[in-house]
Design a protein around this motif. Structure first.
Motif, PDB file in Angstrom:
ATOM      1  N   UNK A  45       0.838  -1.191   0.000  1.00 51.52           N
ATOM      2  CA  UNK A  45       0.000   0.000   0.000  1.00 51.52           C
ATOM      3  C   UNK A  45       0.876   1.245   0.000  1.00 51.52           C
ATOM      4  N   UNK A  46       0.436   2.259  -0.752  1.00 55.80           N
ATOM      5  CA  UNK A  46       1.109   3.554  -0.743  1.00 55.80           C
ATOM      6  C   UNK A  46       0.288   4.488   0.144  1.00 55.80           C
ATOM      7  N   UNK A  47       0.952   5.067   1.146  1.00 49.73           N
ATOM      8  CA  UNK A  47       0.288   6.023   2.036  1.00 49.73           C
ATOM      9  C   UNK A  47       0.998   7.365   1.859  1.00 49.73           C
ATOM     10  N   UNK A  48       0.261   8.461   2.023  1.00 50.84           N
ATOM     11  CA  UNK A  48       0.911   9.770   1.903  1.00 50.84           C
ATOM     12  C   UNK A  48      -0.092  10.804   1.453  1.00 50.84           C
ATOM     13  N   UNK A  49       0.268  12.081   1.574  1.00 49.34           N
ATOM     14  CA  UNK A  49      -0.675  13.144   1.195  1.00 49.34           C
ATOM     15  C   UNK A  49      -0.912  13.173  -0.315  1.00 49.34           C
ATOM     16  N   UNK A  50      -1.938  13.911  -0.744  1.00 49.17           N
ATOM     17  CA  UNK A  50      -2.142  14.069  -2.186  1.00 49.17           C
ATOM     18  C   UNK A  50      -0.903  14.720  -2.787  1.00 49.17           C
ATOM     19  N   UNK A  51      -0.538  14.311  -3.983  1.00 45.93           N
ATOM     20  CA  UNK A  51       0.610  14.943  -4.633  1.00 45.93           C
ATOM     21  C   UNK A  51       1.950  14.392  -4.185  1.00 45.93           C
TER      22      UNK A  51
END
Ligand code: AMP
Length: 213
Positions: free
Chosen positions: A7-13
């Motif tokens: 899974x990739x987690x992180x803010x938009x952009x």
């Protein structure tokens, strides 16, 4: 053997989509992006797509039950049985718990870190191809021929409705309130790996590849 339930987690952009696509090709596992699936439903004009559009344009999260339903169906498909890379899901604690309830155990959660200032800078100039989904940036990675997609030749790149300044602010607010707490959730499960998303793209890719070994 590489990990394959990712899974990739992180803010938009943060570059989650870009990195997820690269990993998907490298490991031959499907790229499961809830944002892409919602935009597709919307393009087709399905009732679910129309409902989702109201939230998406304002930069708000689509209700959990809608997104969880889409992901449950997608992950039940044959090609996802040997692995997948989730991009943009889960974004809330109930979504994360729904994966647990489906019996899905993530092997690595890649937490792509990027500052709020950098998010605003990146999304403010983002352009995408409405035909194939390829993403550009007005200043940092423009198409070779103005307004034309390098990949599929489509003429007329668009700015996403939710990349307007007010929507970006709303999305960042949502990220900090609802999604960032998942860092701790997955840290406590021992699967979180930090990735510095502000480095050059090849460097970010190297960190991501190392993380799934
Ligand atoms: P993305 O392309 O991942 O930035 O997603 C675009 C928009 O789709 C988000 O701003 C939300 O409105 C909606 N969306 C995508 N994934 C989710 C999710 N897991 N939960 C709720 N809304 C989502």
């Amino acid at each position: 053997m590489a990990k394959r339930k990712l899974m990739m987690l992180g803010p938009p952009g943060a570059g989650k989509g870009t990195q997820a696509k690269l990993l998907s090709e490298r490991l031959s596992i499907p790229h499961v992006s809830t944002g892409d699936m919602l935009r597709e439903a919307r393009r087709k004009g399905t009732p679910m797509g129309q409902e989702a559009a109201r939230y998406m344009d304002g930069g708000q999260l689509v209700p959990d039950e809608v997104v969880i339903g889409i992901v449950r169906e997608r992950l039940a498909e044959e090609d996802a049985q040997a692995g997948f890379i989730l991009d943009g899901f889960p974004r809330t604690r109930p979504q994360a718990e729904s994966l647990d309830a489906m019996g899905i155990v993530l092997e690595a959660v890649l937490n792509v870190r990027v500052s709020d200032d950098e998010v605003v800078r990146r999304l403010g100039g983002r352009l995408s191809c409405p035909a194939c989904g390829r993403v550009y940036h007005e200043a940092f990675s423009p198409p070779t021929v103005s307004d034309t997609c390098d990949t599929c030749g489509h003429l007329g790149l668009i700015k996403r409705e939710d990349d307007r300044p007010e929507a970006i602010r709303e999305r960042l607010k949502g990220y900090w309130a609802q999604t960032n707490p998942l860092v701790e959730y997955y840290e406590s499960k021992g699967v979180l790996v930090d990735v510095d998303g502000e480095r050059e793209p090849v460097d970010v890719e190297r960190q991501v590849v190392d993380a799934v070994q």
